[in-house]
Design a protein around this motif. Structure first.
Motif, PDB file in Angstrom:
ATOM      1  N   ARG A   1      13.956  -3.621  17.541  1.00 41.30           N
ATOM      2  CA  ARG A   1      13.386  -3.213  16.253  1.00 41.30           C
ATOM      3  C   ARG A   1      12.656  -4.394  15.624  1.00 41.30           C
ATOM      4  O   ARG A   1      13.066  -5.545  15.798  1.00 41.30           O
TER       5      ARG A   1
ATOM      6  N   ASP B   1      10.952  -5.736  11.921  1.00 44.88           N
ATOM      7  CA  ASP B   1      10.863  -5.423  10.494  1.00 44.88           C
ATOM      8  C   ASP B   1       9.426  -5.654   9.984  1.00 44.88           C
ATOM      9  O   ASP B   1       8.578  -6.174  10.729  1.00 44.88           O
TER      10      ASP B   1
ATOM     11  N   THR C   1      11.226   0.138  17.849  1.00 47.05           N
ATOM     12  CA  THR C   1      10.955   0.664  16.505  1.00 47.05           C
ATOM     13  C   THR C   1      10.229  -0.424  15.737  1.00 47.05           C
ATOM     14  O   THR C   1      10.637  -1.584  15.780  1.00 47.05           O
TER      15      THR C   1
ATOM     16  N   PRO D   1      18.716  -1.459  12.957  1.00 42.03           N
ATOM     17  CA  PRO D   1      18.500  -1.409  11.506  1.00 42.03           C
ATOM     18  C   PRO D   1      19.591  -2.098  10.696  1.00 42.03           C
ATOM     19  O   PRO D   1      19.341  -2.574   9.588  1.00 42.03           O
TER      20      PRO D   1
ATOM     21  N   SER E   1       8.286   3.396  11.774  1.00 35.15           N
ATOM     22  CA  SER E   1       9.263   3.744  10.753  1.00 35.15           C
ATOM     23  C   SER E   1       9.007   2.947   9.480  1.00 35.15           C
ATOM     24  O   SER E   1       8.028   2.221   9.356  1.00 35.15           O
ATOM     25  N   GLY E   2       9.930   3.070   8.524  1.00 36.90           N
ATOM     26  CA  GLY E   2       9.766   2.340   7.271  1.00 36.90           C
ATOM     27  C   GLY E   2      11.112   1.944   6.733  1.00 36.90           C
ATOM     28  O   GLY E   2      12.056   1.768   7.511  1.00 36.90           O
TER      29      GLY E   2
ATOM     30  N   HIS F   1       8.633  -1.711   4.075  1.00 37.79           N
ATOM     31  CA  HIS F   1       9.880  -1.281   3.432  1.00 37.79           C
ATOM     32  C   HIS F   1       9.584  -0.578   2.115  1.00 37.79           C
ATOM     33  O   HIS F   1      10.502  -0.170   1.402  1.00 37.79           O
TER      34      HIS F   1
ATOM     35  N   PRO G   1       6.471   5.006   6.361  1.00 32.78           N
ATOM     36  CA  PRO G   1       5.310   4.433   7.056  1.00 32.78           C
ATOM     37  C   PRO G   1       3.962   4.982   6.570  1.00 32.78           C
ATOM     38  O   PRO G   1       2.964   4.265   6.593  1.00 32.78           O
TER      39      PRO G   1
ATOM     40  N   GLU H   1       9.188  -1.147  11.854  1.00 30.51           N
ATOM     41  CA  GLU H   1       9.172  -0.747  10.440  1.00 30.51           C
ATOM     42  C   GLU H   1       7.906  -1.362   9.872  1.00 30.51           C
ATOM     43  O   GLU H   1       7.842  -2.584   9.698  1.00 30.51           O
TER      44      GLU H   1
END
Lengths: 101, 349
Positions: free
Chosen positions: B259, B261, B32, B270, B84-85, B37, B88, B34
């Motif tokens: 993941r 960030d 994933t 997360p 993802s965010g 944010h 996104p 991100e």
């Protein structure tokens, strides 16, 4: 021209990935087949995939299979043609083109 | 939303491959990223604290940095990538990032709130294959939805986004975080998804915020109601067949999942953001080894969940314990209660 004289070519809209020694085909464009799926190839399938370069004829690939694996010419040809046709169906190779040059 | 899991591809060969080769060789097949944010919504339950837009933009990975990271994860065997965010789609270069990931042969899942989907974006996505979207739908009425998001007009935007995708037969699924605010609409959302022919799922555990605030936890529905809804929606209680006793980390994180960030920190999941590995200072390969060390730590003898018979019914994990109890080992009371109810219900089925 018979099928075995044709030179199959990989479709640029399918990406092959090698993960944990397994070859996985990932269609990335919508116009490649209809299937939203990824495909794993077995050992022979992966060997054939590696040989497809748009220049080698089907019959040349067949000879390479016979050299590499314990299989008769007839069996190799039958399986190879079937496999390439499957690849055409999923959009893995462009319809086997005529021999180059 | 939710933790790392392998995408269900519906392909038996792939599942065999994951069990026999990927897991054995600990290949980071499921990632994933991100990419920001920042978010256009202000969801009441979100585990991420709000960010200052300009400060975030200054710190976020650039398009080039993201491409470089994507190249590295592909090299190490990543096949499924969640983008993802935050949200996104808020990034102007979202489609460029998506395109790079696709061209590298990744199966991409876009985790979005759906409100920023435009015909232009959808038309572009439609050209591609082997991707899908996961849309968070917080309610099925404007009142409920916007009580969660805090933004007037967001419900209409989300429904518009869903319609744009539906008109183009773009694959997506709906997910709803279960809260006291939307509890009464969960079955209606399921019905709506059913009518549309879309997969639907809900998450029963609302997480604390990653900064330690437990404010979102106040939105959790009662343990009994959470399990009751599970039975109504799925026809069974949730079970985590992969869970084993005497292990601290049971999930895929650090084994086959990771993941990243928006600032280039490689993290386990997360909820578990510290310690982390800065990909701006090193390679993904080194970072993956770093995650692996965190993941393989053994629980202490005093670990209360060690011999729990209900472990397969339990949502708890060290990351949630850390956020909720400030240590990796104490059971999370809410998850524990749910596990007991699930186990009880399961006996009667």
């Amino acid at each position: 021209m018979s099928y075995i004289e044709k030179c199959p070519q990989k479709d640029p809209n399918i990406v092959s990935r090698k993960i944990a020694d397994e070859v996985i085909l990932v269609p990335i464009r919508q116009n490649v087949g209809d299937l939203e799926s990824v495909f794993t190839l077995n050992e022979v399938g992966a060997f054939i995939w590696e040989q497809i370069d748009g220049r080698r004829q089907v019959k040349e690939i067949k000879e390479m299979i016979v050299d590499e694996f314990d299989v008769s010419e007839e069996e190799a040809e039958k399986d190879l043609i079937e496999f390439i046709q499957q690849l055409e169906e999923i959009g893995g190779v462009l319809a086997a083109s005529e021999e180059l040059g | 939303m939710g933790c790392s899991h392998v995408v269900e591809d519906g392909n038996e060969e792939i599942h065999k491959f994951i069990d026999n080769k990927v897991r054995v060789n600990e290949i980071p097949i499921n990632g994933t990223i991100e990419i920001t944010h920042r978010c256009n919504l202000k969801c009441i339950h979100c585990y991420l604290p709000p960010v200052n837009y300009q400060e975030a933009i200054d710190k976020e990975l650039s398009y080039e940095e993201i491409c470089n990271i994507i190249d590295q994860i592909v090299q190490e065997g990543c096949l499924w990538l969640y983008i993802s965010g935050g949200e996104p789609l808020i990034r102007n270069d979202f489609l460029d990032i998506f395109t790079h990931a696709k061209e590298k042969g990744l199966v991409v899942i876009i985790a979005t709130n759906g409100t920023l989907i435009t015909p232009k974006i959808a038309n572009y996505l439609q050209e591609w294959n082997n991707y899908s979207l996961e849309i968070s739908l917080y309610g099925i009425t404007k009142e409920t939805y916007e009580k969660v998001t805090g933004i007037l007009g967001s419900f209409e935007q989300c429904m518009k986004g869903i319609n744009i995708l539906t008109e183009r037969s773009i694959p997506f699924l709906l997910r709803t975080p279960l809260m006291t605010i939307n509890e009464h609409e969960i079955l209606k959302i399921k019905k709506y998804a059913g009518r549309m022919g879309i997969d639907f799922g809900f998450d029963s555990v609302i997480y604390p915020m990653v900064n330690g605030s437990k404010k979102p936890c106040k939105l959790r529905v009662s343990e009994k109601d959470a399990v009751k809804l599970e039975l109504e929606i799925y026809g069974d209680v949730k079970k985590m067949g992969y869970k084993k006793n005497n292990q601290l980390f049971n999930c895929n994180a650090g084994e086959i999942a990771f993941r990243i960030d928006p600032y280039g920190k490689l993290i386990l999941c997360p909820l578990f953001r510290f310690p982390n590995y800065n990909l701006r200072d090193g390679s993904f390969k080194e970072g993956w080894n770093f995650l692996h060390k965190i993941r393989t730590q053994k629980p202490p003898d005093s670990y209360k969940c060690k011999n729990c018979e209900k472990v397969i019914f339990c949502d708890t994990c060290p990351a949630l314990s850390q956020l909720e109890n400030q240590n990796l080992y104490d059971p999370v009371e809410y998850a524990c209660q749910i596990a007991h109810i699930r186990a009880e219900m399961s006996k009667n089925m």
